[in-house]
Design an enzyme around this catalytic site. Sequence first.
Site, short mmCIF file in Angstrom:
data_model
loop_
_atom_site.label_atom_id
_atom_site.label_comp_id
_atom_site.label_asym_id
_atom_site.label_seq_id
_atom_site.Cartn_x
_atom_site.Cartn_y
_atom_site.Cartn_z
N ASN A 118 0.67 -1.19 0.19
CA ASN A 118 -0.07 0.18 -0.25
C ASN A 118 1.08 0.77 0.11
O ASN A 118 2.43 0.91 0.34
CB ASN A 118 -0.71 -0.54 1.07
N HIS A 120 0.72 4.97 1.31
CA HIS A 120 -0.02 6.07 1.82
C HIS A 120 0.81 7.71 2.63
O HIS A 120 1.96 7.82 2.47
CB HIS A 120 -0.05 5.12 3.92
N SER A 147 4.66 6.99 1.96
CA SER A 147 5.11 5.15 2.87
C SER A 147 4.55 4.17 1.76
O SER A 147 3.73 3.99 1.64
CB SER A 147 5.04 5.15 4.22
N ASP A 156 -2.87 0.86 7.96
CA ASP A 156 -1.54 1.80 7.63
C ASP A 156 -0.63 1.45 8.52
O ASP A 156 -0.01 2.46 9.32
CB ASP A 156 -1.57 3.49 7.84
C1 GRF Z 1 -2.65 8.82 -2.96
O1 GRF Z 1 -2.47 10.08 -2.46
C2 GRF Z 1 -2.27 7.26 -1.63
O2 GRF Z 1 -0.83 7.91 -1.25
C3 GRF Z 1 -3.68 7.65 -0.96
O3 GRF Z 1 -4.81 7.63 -1.86
C4 GRF Z 1 -4.23 8.15 -3.03
C5 GRF Z 1 -4.54 7.90 -4.23
O4 GRF Z 1 -3.58 8.42 -5.37
N1 GRF Z 1 -3.36 5.81 -0.32
P1 GRF Z 1 -4.47 8.04 -6.85
O5 GRF Z 1 -5.71 7.48 -7.04
O6 GRF Z 1 -3.19 7.28 -6.99
O7 GRF Z 1 -4.12 9.84 -8.02
#
Ligand code: GRF
Length: 228
Positions: A118, A120, A147, A156
């Site tokens: 993932n 985050h 991260s 997370d």
């Molecule tokens: C990103 O900021 C990621 O860190 C979080 O969700 C957002 C997704 O953005 N988990 P996208 O859909 O890839 O533009």
Amino acid sequence: MSVPAGQSAETPKRLVVLISGRGSNLGALIEACEQDRIPAQIVGVISNRPDAAGLGFAEQHHIPHRVLNHRDYPSREAFDADLATAIEDYAPDLVILAGFMRILTPGFVDRFTGRMLNIHPSLLPKYRGLDTHARALADGEPEHGASVHFVTPELDGGPVIMQARVPVDPNDTPDTLAARVQRAEHRLYPEAVRRVCSGEIQWSGRILQADGSPLEAPLQLDEDTHDV
Ligand code: GRF
């Protein structure tokens, strides 16, 4: 990550990417695979929302994709059971959560231990959960970032592989800070995925390893992150 029978170590890894929205990280991963910066191919994209804009990237790049609408399911467990089946249908080596806005059941997470990543938008362990940019600004943080971590049942909370740091500008709003973090994410996620696909980084539920030795602290994306 094990190499399935009949594949050599050089066989591109099979990635399934899960999205809920814009999909800009999916776009960055598609580009990195197409440019051979990651030894992998994206074999499937799954969205839990029919209106996710990121599905357009899959369409444009002829990547198989499907929608599994969580609203069609009576429970989280029922949705996660079908999601796991849909993922396994693509026979992935790695499952990539890229803005997938779902809390996952422990049974689902356990099924993909060591094979699910993932991204985050914070420097974990700081600011788990939502509204990370506003919280970092409210605390007067001098820097913020993103991260990449292996997924565990704790939200997370899984072992962090790699981080990208960005400076916080005194005039930042949550939106301007989010935009800077996202630009860093688009470099960070492909690089972290590359390291897992190449076998450099491994985690099977116990000790996070880099090149066979315990990884004591998250890797940091190179310094010029600040220039993006
Ligand atoms: C990103 O900021 C990621 O860190 C979080 O969700 C957002 C997704 O953005 N988990 P996208 O859909 O890839 O533009």
